[in-house]
Scaffold this active site. Structure first.
Site, mmCIF file in Angstrom:
data_model
loop_
_atom_site.group_PDB
_atom_site.id
_atom_site.type_symbol
_atom_site.label_atom_id
_atom_site.label_comp_id
_atom_site.label_asym_id
_atom_site.label_seq_id
_atom_site.Cartn_x
_atom_site.Cartn_y
_atom_site.Cartn_z
ATOM 1 N N ALA A 162 8.427 -6.792 0.086
ATOM 2 C CA ALA A 162 8.915 -7.067 -1.265
ATOM 3 C C ALA A 162 10.433 -6.897 -1.346
ATOM 4 O O ALA A 162 11.051 -6.254 -0.501
ATOM 5 C CB ALA A 162 8.237 -6.141 -2.274
ATOM 6 N N LYS A 179 10.305 -6.193 -9.136
ATOM 7 C CA LYS A 179 9.829 -6.222 -7.756
ATOM 8 C C LYS A 179 9.145 -7.553 -7.473
ATOM 9 O O LYS A 179 8.152 -7.892 -8.099
ATOM 10 C CB LYS A 179 8.856 -5.063 -7.522
ATOM 11 C CG LYS A 179 8.312 -4.949 -6.106
ATOM 12 C CD LYS A 179 7.407 -3.736 -6.009
ATOM 13 C CE LYS A 179 6.839 -3.553 -4.621
ATOM 14 N NZ LYS A 179 5.956 -2.349 -4.545
ATOM 15 N N ASP A 269 -2.336 8.723 -1.475
ATOM 16 C CA ASP A 269 -1.223 8.442 -0.565
ATOM 17 C C ASP A 269 0.018 9.236 -0.955
ATOM 18 O O ASP A 269 1.136 8.717 -0.949
ATOM 19 C CB ASP A 269 -0.919 6.942 -0.560
ATOM 20 C CG ASP A 269 -0.086 6.519 0.644
ATOM 21 O OD1 ASP A 269 -0.112 7.234 1.669
ATOM 22 O OD2 ASP A 269 0.606 5.488 0.561
ATOM 23 N N LYS A 271 2.981 11.458 -0.320
ATOM 24 C CA LYS A 271 3.838 11.762 0.826
ATOM 25 C C LYS A 271 5.290 11.704 0.347
ATOM 26 O O LYS A 271 5.568 11.206 -0.762
ATOM 27 C CB LYS A 271 3.593 10.778 1.966
ATOM 28 C CG LYS A 271 3.751 9.308 1.572
ATOM 29 C CD LYS A 271 3.349 8.395 2.716
ATOM 30 C CE LYS A 271 3.456 6.918 2.318
ATOM 31 N NZ LYS A 271 3.029 6.027 3.411
ATOM 32 N N ASN A 274 6.917 8.646 -1.399
ATOM 33 C CA ASN A 274 6.448 8.247 -2.720
ATOM 34 C C ASN A 274 6.877 9.216 -3.823
ATOM 35 O O ASN A 274 6.322 9.194 -4.922
ATOM 36 C CB ASN A 274 4.924 8.102 -2.715
ATOM 37 C CG ASN A 274 4.475 6.954 -1.837
ATOM 38 O OD1 ASN A 274 5.223 6.007 -1.603
ATOM 39 N ND2 ASN A 274 3.249 7.032 -1.334
ATOM 40 N N ASP A 293 3.987 4.100 -5.949
ATOM 41 C CA ASP A 293 3.084 3.490 -4.975
ATOM 42 C C ASP A 293 1.621 3.863 -5.214
ATOM 43 O O ASP A 293 1.102 4.837 -4.665
ATOM 44 C CB ASP A 293 3.488 3.864 -3.546
ATOM 45 C CG ASP A 293 2.794 2.978 -2.520
ATOM 46 O OD1 ASP A 293 1.876 2.217 -2.895
ATOM 47 O OD2 ASP A 293 3.168 3.037 -1.328
ATOM 48 N N THR A 312 -1.659 7.822 4.942
ATOM 49 C CA THR A 312 -0.979 8.288 6.149
ATOM 50 C C THR A 312 -1.679 9.542 6.650
ATOM 51 O O THR A 312 -1.706 10.559 5.952
ATOM 52 C CB THR A 312 0.502 8.590 5.833
ATOM 53 O OG1 THR A 312 1.089 7.439 5.215
ATOM 54 C CG2 THR A 312 1.268 8.936 7.086
#
Length: 464
Positions: A162, A179, A269, A271, A274, A293, A312
């Site tokens: 993106a 975006k 997710d 992490k 983010n 995210d 992840t």
């Protein structure tokens, strides 16, 4: 006379249609189609942006009017039919009036339901209740095309899939991030993320979705503009920071997760990549952290479990490696990993010379320690909170609401002295290597899936 005979032949069928427990007779469907075809609708905008349709039948007065015309036209049939058919024709006119009345009420009900859904945050695509968006956050609700509603400016960011532009909402003047995701991307994944973000609604510590447009060249997601960059990068730039500052920043992350879990969503997710800062102002206890995210987020009620492994793996909870299923508790585990890194600059399950396989084994066993010298100056309350977050048994792991009541999070007697050394810069360099390896793996897996799909063997390729 033939018309009269044809009418009489339908007597039994009409009586069956008028039974109290029966649905509307077929004539109602025909009327609805006929009425619909004569109404001009505003063309809905592309994708998820929809113009509101005008009401098909503005008043119940249409029903008796049509019934009257039907009865008047039927007098021609009476001239060649017996007087015994008068009740039947009256019955027909009653059916028409009833059908039109029900249709008008139905359309009014749908319009009212739409208004109520819009105000209550009900997702128009799925009909699932979501939290009401807070209008005080400056969210934009516009109709028409992207170009009509927004000005698109310079590129402010690039990703693997993106491009992000700075933009401005023409009516309100609000600055936004636009975006652009190319049409060649995974359509189902993009639609899923859009749906999740719309249902989540507005929260101070979550990057807000303002608008969505779908065009021939892809999707345009209009998002809240966040200019502060990644939290970890800003902490590296800042240098030494205190437990009190870390506590204030981490509390905001906890508040966002508590909100998501209360709305029955699991992020899956969490992490460092983010976690963003809203502005480029100095990083202190007044800075605003934003979670972003939601591509892997799912709606998940308390007690419900999932089995697919997403995200992840360095931030996975032990139960995500197993086949027994997992719940929202995996987000709490990820918070524990993040807090451990913020305070020490090290991953709790990694060490110099340790292989990925060994690291995964330590995660699955939940084996970590506070033996590194970086922990010498860290308070016992902080260590106790990390231990509660990284509880191996998800049933014994604290929840987000309990996290927010913890003394270290509340700020009671939290040290304001700068931490001796966090080595966060070293960790950032290592994390970037992980990200590069993950992206390379994603591209490799995507290529393999396409190759196997051409051979009819796509099911042999696992998830990246």
């Amino acid at each position: 006379m033939k018309q009269a005979v044809r009418v009489l032949g339908q007597r039994a069928h009409l009586r069956a249609c008028c039974a109290p427990c029966s649905p509307l007779p077929p004539i109602a469907t025909a009327i609805e189609l006929g009425a619909s075809s004569s109404v001009s609708h505003a063309a809905p905008a592309r994708g998820f942006h929809r113009a509101r349709h005008s009401q098909l039948l503005g008043s119940l007065r249409v029903a008796p009017l049509l019934a009257h015309r039907f009865a008047r036209a039927a007098r021609g049939v009476l001239s060649s039919a017996t007087r015994a058919d008068v009740p039947l024709l009256l019955l027909l006119s009653t059916i028409v009036a009833t059908a039109m009345g029900r249709l008008a009420l139905s359309q009014r009900g749908k319009s009212a339901a739409h208004e109520q859904a819009s105000s209550a945050g009900v997702d128009e695509l799925t009909g699932v209740d979501g939290p009401t968006a807070d209008s005080s956050d400056g969210s934009c609700e516009s109709s028409g095309s992207l170009e009509t509603a927004y000005e698109m400016g310079e590129v402010i960011g690039h990703g693997h899939f993106a491009t992000v532009h700075r933009g401005r909402h023409r009516a309100s003047g609000e600055e936004v991030a636009i975006k652009h995701i190319a049409m060649s991307s995974d359509s189902s994944a993009i639609r899923h993320e859009i749906e999740i973000m719309r249902r989540i609604g507005s929260h101070r510590n979550i990057v807000g979705l303002r608008d969505v447009f779908e065009t021939e060249d892809g999707w345009y997601l209009v998002l809240e503009l966040v200019t502060g960059g990644e939290l970890f990068e800003r902490l590296v730039q800042k240098g030494a920071y205190s437990e009190k500052e870390a506590s204030a920043l981490f509390r905001q992350i906890g508040e966002a997760i508590a909100y998501l879990h209360k709305q029955d969503f699991c992020h899956r997710d969490l992490k460092p990549e983010n976690l963003l800062l809203s502005t480029q102002e100095e990083v202190d206890d007044a800075a605003t952290v934003k979670i972003c995210d939601f591509g892997l987020s799912v709606a998940l009620e308390d007690g419900a479990t999932l089995r697919d492994r997403q995200g992840t793996w360095a931030y996975w909870a032990p139960e995500m490696f197993a086949k027994s299923g997992y719940g929202k508790e995996v987000d709490i585990w990820s918070l524990g990993v993040i807090l451990y890194i913020i305070l020490s600059g090290r991953h709790p399950f990694d060490a110099p010379g340790r292989s990925d396989a060994q690291m995964r084994a330590f995660i699955q066993e939940g084996k970590f320690a506070f033996e590194h010298e970086a922990w010498a100056s860290i308070s016992a309350e902080a260590k106790q909170l990390i231990s509660a977050l990284l509880q191996h048994d998800p049933k014994r792991r604290i929840d987000a609401e309990t996290l927010l009541r913890h003394p270290w999070i509340v700020g009671t007697h939290v040290s304001e002295a700068p931490l001796a050394s966090t080595n966060l810069q070293e960790y950032q360099q290592m994390r970037k290597k992980w990200s590069a390896a993950l992206v390379a793996s994603m591209h490799r897996t995507k290529s393999m899936r396409k190759r196997y799909s051409d051979l009819g063997l796509a099911e042999q390729v696992g998830n990246a």
